[in-house]
Design an enzyme around this catalytic site. Structure first.
Site, mmCIF file in Angstrom:
data_model
loop_
_atom_site.group_PDB
_atom_site.id
_atom_site.type_symbol
_atom_site.label_atom_id
_atom_site.label_comp_id
_atom_site.label_asym_id
_atom_site.label_seq_id
_atom_site.Cartn_x
_atom_site.Cartn_y
_atom_site.Cartn_z
ATOM 1 N N ASN A 212 -5.497 7.096 3.484
ATOM 2 C CA ASN A 212 -6.403 7.817 4.501
ATOM 3 C C ASN A 212 -7.863 7.199 4.455
ATOM 4 O O ASN A 212 -8.092 6.237 3.701
ATOM 5 C CB ASN A 212 -6.222 9.136 3.945
ATOM 6 C CG ASN A 212 -7.079 9.458 2.546
ATOM 7 O OD1 ASN A 212 -7.562 8.571 2.145
ATOM 8 N ND2 ASN A 212 -6.286 10.379 1.890
ATOM 9 N N LEU A 213 -8.626 7.763 5.084
ATOM 10 C CA LEU A 213 -9.994 7.071 5.295
ATOM 11 C C LEU A 213 -10.734 7.059 3.756
ATOM 12 O O LEU A 213 -11.330 5.986 3.679
ATOM 13 C CB LEU A 213 -10.918 7.780 6.152
ATOM 14 C CG LEU A 213 -12.379 7.068 6.408
ATOM 15 C CD1 LEU A 213 -12.145 5.912 7.173
ATOM 16 C CD2 LEU A 213 -12.983 7.952 7.499
ATOM 17 N N GLU A 215 -9.360 6.850 0.924
ATOM 18 C CA GLU A 215 -8.743 5.677 0.067
ATOM 19 C C GLU A 215 -8.943 4.407 0.629
ATOM 20 O O GLU A 215 -9.232 3.678 -0.417
ATOM 21 C CB GLU A 215 -7.114 6.043 0.178
ATOM 22 C CG GLU A 215 -6.687 7.471 -0.521
ATOM 23 C CD GLU A 215 -5.329 7.837 -0.249
ATOM 24 O OE1 GLU A 215 -4.653 8.759 -0.949
ATOM 25 O OE2 GLU A 215 -4.920 7.151 0.643
ATOM 26 N N ASP A 282 2.560 12.500 4.249
ATOM 27 C CA ASP A 282 3.888 12.194 4.207
ATOM 28 C C ASP A 282 4.577 12.073 5.502
ATOM 29 O O ASP A 282 5.601 11.258 5.652
ATOM 30 C CB ASP A 282 4.666 13.506 3.536
ATOM 31 C CG ASP A 282 4.254 13.528 2.079
ATOM 32 O OD1 ASP A 282 3.513 12.773 1.520
ATOM 33 O OD2 ASP A 282 3.988 14.783 1.704
#
Length: 334
Positions: A212-213, A215, A282
């Site tokens: 995600n952004l 991470e 997920d």
């Protein structure tokens, strides 16, 4: 499937037939999601806190198990690999998986650790509190060897591998991750990773990583790269870690794909209403893997995965997306 094909009825029918033949291994942290549903109508006389009136309780598959549930929702055959405790919650998780048609020969019982459980307390569709019960230590060598033996057994019949890292211990050991990726790539299988670590060295040479952004920015900072230029920093990370491409999920802003030969591609979010973002990552990695393994060109596969992610955030709680829901969405567009 040729790139110029659109999501017409012929495409949808052919894709459905291909999805049913796809086989995926999911390795990662297995979580049992527990939900306490009820209402809050008063404040406790004992302390200034709300009183939660419990009306019902239910369990769903979470973490890597939710990835497997999403794959089954798309008609894909799946083998789930990870660790549960020798306890009633572990039995509940396995029973839920079997009911959904998920293979569990790769689930190992470890009496030294509990089954990871996330309990969410929800009143009037709003989450009030989450209570986690877990042990995040890395697996012992014996457990890793059991997992590797099963992995090697089922890998030849598999089309793709997903590493679902929730930082609960299963994928903590760097060499273990590298071995799983190396064996799969040698066998010609795609490996897609949902990361929970800024140590991307352990994901080296995977097909793709889907941060995600937040991470992505943490890893970019670690590598002294710009956190604002997704394309340039994405290219640098692809080169450093030997990836084929990179997928950055942007929440309400959609998803960003970086391909070395094509640059960046931004797909806006498809969600009409957002009720709950839990499990959206997920859904993204499972649906991308399913469509990519079924032979859909990467950009079209990501477009379909983005549709799936848009559907799942409209649901309350950790729930999979079903092929029928995606089909209904595509039918409305054509």
């Amino acid at each position: 499937m040729r790139k110029e094909e659109t999501f017409n009825r012929k495409f949808i029918k052919t894709l459905e037939e291909r999805l049913e033949k796809v086989k995926v291994i999911v390795v990662g942290d297995l979580i049992l999601d527990c939900y306490f549903l009820g209402e809050v109508n008063r404040i406790s006389p004992e302390a200034p806190v709300p009183v939660f009136d419990l009306s019902s309780t239910y369990y769903t598959l979470g973490g890597a198990a939710n990835v497997a549930a999403n794959l089954r929702g798309l008609k894909v055959q799946v083998e789930l690999m990870g660790v549960v405790g020798k306890d009633d919650k572990g039995e509940t998780l396995k029973e839920l998986a079997v009911k959904q048609g998920i293979g569990i020969q790769g689930i190992v019982e470890d009496p030294k650790r509990p089954t990871t459980v996330k309990t969410r307390i929800i009143a009037q569709s709003q989450q009030l509190l989450r209570v986690d019960f877990e042990k995040r230590d890395p697996l012992d060598q014996e457990t890793m060897e059991v997992l590797k033996a099963t992995y090697q057994k089922v890998l030849p019949e598999t089309d793709a591998v997903i590493l679902s890292d929730y930082a609960k211990g299963v994928l903590k050991e760097e060499n273990f991750c590298k071995e799983l990726i190396e064996e799969a790539r040698k066998a010609g299988k795609a490996v897609l990773v949902d990361p929970k670590s800024i140590n991307w060295e352990k994901y080296q040479k995977a097909t793709t990583i889907t941060p995600n952004l937040k991470e992505f920015k943490e890893t970019a900072l670690k590598e002294n790269l710009s956190t604002n230029d997704l394309e340039q920093s994405g290219r640098a990370l692809i080169q450093k870690f030997g990836l084929d491409f990179l997928v950055i999920t942007l929440g309400k802003d959609g998803v960003f794909l970086v391909q070395p030969e094509k640059g960046g591609l931004h797909l806006p979010a498809q969600a009409k209403e957002v009720y709950d973002v839990s499990g959206a990552g997920d859904t993204m990695i499972s649906s991308l893997t399913a469509f990519y393994a079924a032979g859909v060109p990467l950009e079209k596969a990501l477009e379909l995965a983005n549709i799936a992610a848009g559907i799942v955030v409209g649901k309350v709680g950790t729930k999979p997306v079903y092929w029928e829901e995606i089909k209904a969405f595509l039918d409305k567009k054509h």
